[in-house]
Design a protein around this motif. Structure first.
Motif, mmCIF file in Angstrom:
data_model
loop_
_atom_site.group_PDB
_atom_site.id
_atom_site.type_symbol
_atom_site.label_atom_id
_atom_site.label_comp_id
_atom_site.label_asym_id
_atom_site.label_seq_id
_atom_site.Cartn_x
_atom_site.Cartn_y
_atom_site.Cartn_z
ATOM 1 N N CYS A 185 0.846 -1.186 0.000
ATOM 2 C CA CYS A 185 0.000 0.000 0.000
ATOM 3 C C CYS A 185 0.889 1.246 0.000
ATOM 4 O O CYS A 185 2.079 1.188 0.332
ATOM 5 C CB CYS A 185 -0.936 0.004 1.201
ATOM 6 S SG CYS A 185 -0.114 0.306 2.784
ATOM 7 N N ALA A 186 0.303 2.383 -0.369
ATOM 8 C CA ALA A 186 1.075 3.621 -0.470
ATOM 9 C C ALA A 186 1.648 4.044 0.878
ATOM 10 O O ALA A 186 2.731 4.634 0.947
ATOM 11 C CB ALA A 186 0.182 4.722 -1.030
ATOM 12 N N ARG A 187 0.939 3.730 1.947
ATOM 13 C CA ARG A 187 1.425 4.090 3.280
ATOM 14 C C ARG A 187 2.725 3.360 3.612
ATOM 15 O O ARG A 187 3.660 3.939 4.156
ATOM 16 C CB ARG A 187 0.341 3.744 4.309
ATOM 17 C CG ARG A 187 0.638 4.254 5.725
ATOM 18 C CD ARG A 187 -0.528 3.928 6.641
ATOM 19 N NE ARG A 187 -0.385 4.587 7.929
ATOM 20 C CZ ARG A 187 -0.581 3.984 9.088
ATOM 21 N NH1 ARG A 187 -0.924 2.702 9.117
ATOM 22 N NH2 ARG A 187 -0.462 4.645 10.211
ATOM 23 N N LYS A 188 2.775 2.082 3.250
ATOM 24 C CA LYS A 188 3.999 1.311 3.480
ATOM 25 C C LYS A 188 5.117 1.806 2.571
ATOM 26 O O LYS A 188 6.274 1.945 3.015
ATOM 27 C CB LYS A 188 3.723 -0.165 3.217
ATOM 28 C CG LYS A 188 4.906 -1.091 3.541
ATOM 29 C CD LYS A 188 5.187 -1.098 5.035
ATOM 30 C CE LYS A 188 6.291 -2.088 5.398
ATOM 31 N NZ LYS A 188 6.537 -2.119 6.849
ATOM 32 N N ALA A 189 4.797 2.094 1.316
ATOM 33 C CA ALA A 189 5.815 2.564 0.374
ATOM 34 C C ALA A 189 6.428 3.882 0.828
ATOM 35 O O ALA A 189 7.624 4.133 0.613
ATOM 36 C CB ALA A 189 5.197 2.714 -1.013
ATOM 37 N N ALA A 190 5.611 4.739 1.462
ATOM 38 C CA ALA A 190 6.093 6.054 1.896
ATOM 39 C C ALA A 190 7.169 5.964 2.973
ATOM 40 O O ALA A 190 7.925 6.916 3.183
ATOM 41 C CB ALA A 190 4.921 6.892 2.403
ATOM 42 N N ARG A 191 7.273 4.827 3.618
ATOM 43 C CA ARG A 191 8.281 4.671 4.676
ATOM 44 C C ARG A 191 9.674 4.374 4.126
ATOM 45 O O ARG A 191 10.650 4.363 4.868
ATOM 46 C CB ARG A 191 7.844 3.564 5.637
ATOM 47 C CG ARG A 191 6.577 3.939 6.390
ATOM 48 C CD ARG A 191 6.090 2.838 7.289
ATOM 49 N NE ARG A 191 4.848 3.234 7.953
ATOM 50 C CZ ARG A 191 4.123 2.437 8.714
ATOM 51 N NH1 ARG A 191 4.514 1.179 8.914
ATOM 52 N NH2 ARG A 191 3.011 2.870 9.279
ATOM 53 N N GLN A 192 9.732 4.100 2.809
ATOM 54 C CA GLN A 192 11.012 3.959 2.114
ATOM 55 C C GLN A 192 11.920 2.899 2.753
ATOM 56 O O GLN A 192 13.114 3.085 2.912
ATOM 57 C CB GLN A 192 11.739 5.304 2.059
ATOM 58 C CG GLN A 192 10.931 6.371 1.333
ATOM 59 C CD GLN A 192 11.599 7.719 1.319
ATOM 60 O OE1 GLN A 192 12.655 7.911 1.911
ATOM 61 N NE2 GLN A 192 10.990 8.677 0.640
ATOM 62 N N VAL A 193 11.309 1.776 3.088
ATOM 63 C CA VAL A 193 12.087 0.666 3.646
ATOM 64 C C VAL A 193 12.176 -0.495 2.659
ATOM 65 O O VAL A 193 12.784 -1.519 2.967
ATOM 66 C CB VAL A 193 11.483 0.174 4.984
ATOM 67 C CG1 VAL A 193 11.610 1.239 6.049
ATOM 68 C CG2 VAL A 193 10.015 -0.237 4.794
ATOM 69 N N GLY A 194 11.551 -0.329 1.493
ATOM 70 C CA GLY A 194 11.601 -1.369 0.478
ATOM 71 C C GLY A 194 12.227 -0.858 -0.798
ATOM 72 O O GLY A 194 12.186 0.343 -1.107
ATOM 73 N N ASP A 195 12.828 -1.749 -1.549
ATOM 74 C CA ASP A 195 13.451 -1.410 -2.825
ATOM 75 C C ASP A 195 12.343 -1.205 -3.859
ATOM 76 O O ASP A 195 11.623 -2.152 -4.195
ATOM 77 C CB ASP A 195 14.379 -2.552 -3.250
ATOM 78 C CG ASP A 195 15.170 -2.230 -4.512
ATOM 79 O OD1 ASP A 195 14.694 -1.390 -5.302
ATOM 80 O OD2 ASP A 195 16.245 -2.830 -4.697
#
Length: 387
Positions: free
Chosen positions: A106-116
């Protein structure tokens, strides 16, 4: 082909929308007696309104979760953010880089910038996921599908969680029916293969090219789907400019014949993908995608309303003659039934029921089944789709 003014007009109409509608596909628009409110029930923002044969989406209230798209039985709602082909393209690009796993966050998880960002696809909310993409991935050999949320319990859109869970359960049921080994996981953490090693890369990285086996396919799908959506939406915009009755908008011809139908595209795509995975390993399946019908022949009057209003032509008149003159047949195609329930809602005698348990043998047979009903009265034209 749409001209530049048409395209600009459409873009203006879609500019602030994450979801657009094709009202003529909505069963509640097609018939005021429809009880279908699946999109309204799924919407956590109260952004969808259906009244007096009109379907409206409040773009300002919509939170782009996509839950309404996954539950609409006739695909009357279309995602613009992201479009179906954009999501398919992102999945195709990132799956090889994630060691063969499909990871969607989800966009919320992506915003945390912990994934490639080269290794996972992004949706505004996991409620945007539907069974069609999941089953297609399994048919293409993906055995590990991971849906990563930004901790739904603390998200302001956590009301969409039941919709996410329903989609995951439905996809698992479909895949289990054909013995698929694909595992669908809900998690709040990226798998090790997707976690970022370089923070700069997480902030902004170019997406990889599509993997060879699906690259051209994804591009072709993107082109055809985009053109289709543009043309259908342009048609709706033109209709909005004109003073037309509901019959005109739906394309109903004079007389009492069957209403124009729509293709059950999602059903067919899912069934095609399931067939490529394998043969059914179960006798029955509980599903929200396909449906079965049961008719109380003693209460049935043979009025033909169910056939007249079925949006996908899953129910249609049969040319087979019943040996009992007091009885008749109609044909039922399980593969084309979307569980919209409009046949039951339109039934004057309330003698038809749509059930969510389907026979796998019949579903994969593709041949229509003869359903016994009462013979229509002399002169009744409602049950003749050719008149």
């Amino acid at each position: 082909m749409p001209n530049l003014n048409d395209i600009m007009e459409m873009m203006d109409a879609l500019e602030t929308k994450a979801v657009v509608s094709i009202p003529t596909r909505c069963v509640a628009v097609r018939n005021r007696h429809s009880t279908c409110q699946k999109c309204i029930d799924a919407c956590l923002a109260d952004a969808i309104h259906i009244e007096k044969n009109e379907l409206e989406i409040d773009a300002g209230a919509c939170v782009a979760c996509g839950a309404c798209i996954a539950v609409c039985p006739t695909s009357a709602l279309i995602s613009v953010d992201p479009m179906e082909e954009e999501l398919a393209a992102a999945v195709a690009a990132t799956t090889p880089a994630a060691d063969g796993a499909t990871v969607i966050a989800c966009a919320r998880k992506a915003a945390r910038q912990v994934g490639d960002p080269d290794k996972y696809a992004v949706v505004p909310c996991l409620a945007r996921m539907d069974e069609r993409l999941v089953v297609e991935l399994a048919a293409r050999g993906v055995v590990d599908i991971q849906l990563v949320d930004g901790v739904c319990a603390t998200c302001k859109y956590r009301g969409a969680v039941p919709a996410i869970d329903d989609t995951v359960a439905s996809a698992r049921e479909l895949l289990g029916a054909v013995g698929s080994d694909t595992v669908i996981t809900r998690t709040s953490e990226f798998p090790e293969a997707v976690r970022v090693a370089d923070l700069q890369k997480a902030v902004g990285a170019a997406r990889r090219e599509f993997f060879t086996s699906t690259g051209h396919y994804a591009k072709d799908v993107a082109k055809s789907a985009a053109e289709k959506m543009v043309n259908e939406k342009l048609k709706q915009l033109k209709l909005q400019k004109e003073e037309q009755s509901l019959r005109d908008k739906l394309g109903v011809k004079n007389g009492a014949g069957k209403m124009p139908t729509i293709d059950a595209e999602r059903n067919m795509e899912i069934l095609d993908a399931l067939a490529r995975i394998g043969e059914p390993v179960e006798e029955e399946m509980f599903t929200r995608i396909f449906g079965d019908v049961e008719v109380d022949v003693e209460k049935c009057s043979g009025c033909g309303m169910c056939v007249m209003f079925c949006p996908t032509d899953a129910l249609r008149k049969s040319l087979d003659v019943h040996p009992d003159k007091a009885r008749a047949y109609m044909e039922f195609s399980m593969a084309e039934c979307t569980q919209c329930n409009l046949c039951a809602d339109a039934c004057l005698k309330k003698c038809i029921e749509v059930v969510p348990v389907v026979s796998l043998a019949e579903l994969f047979d593709f041949e229509p089944r003869l359903v016994e009903i009462s013979a229509s009265k002399s002169g009744n034209k409602l049950f003749n789709r050719n008149k």
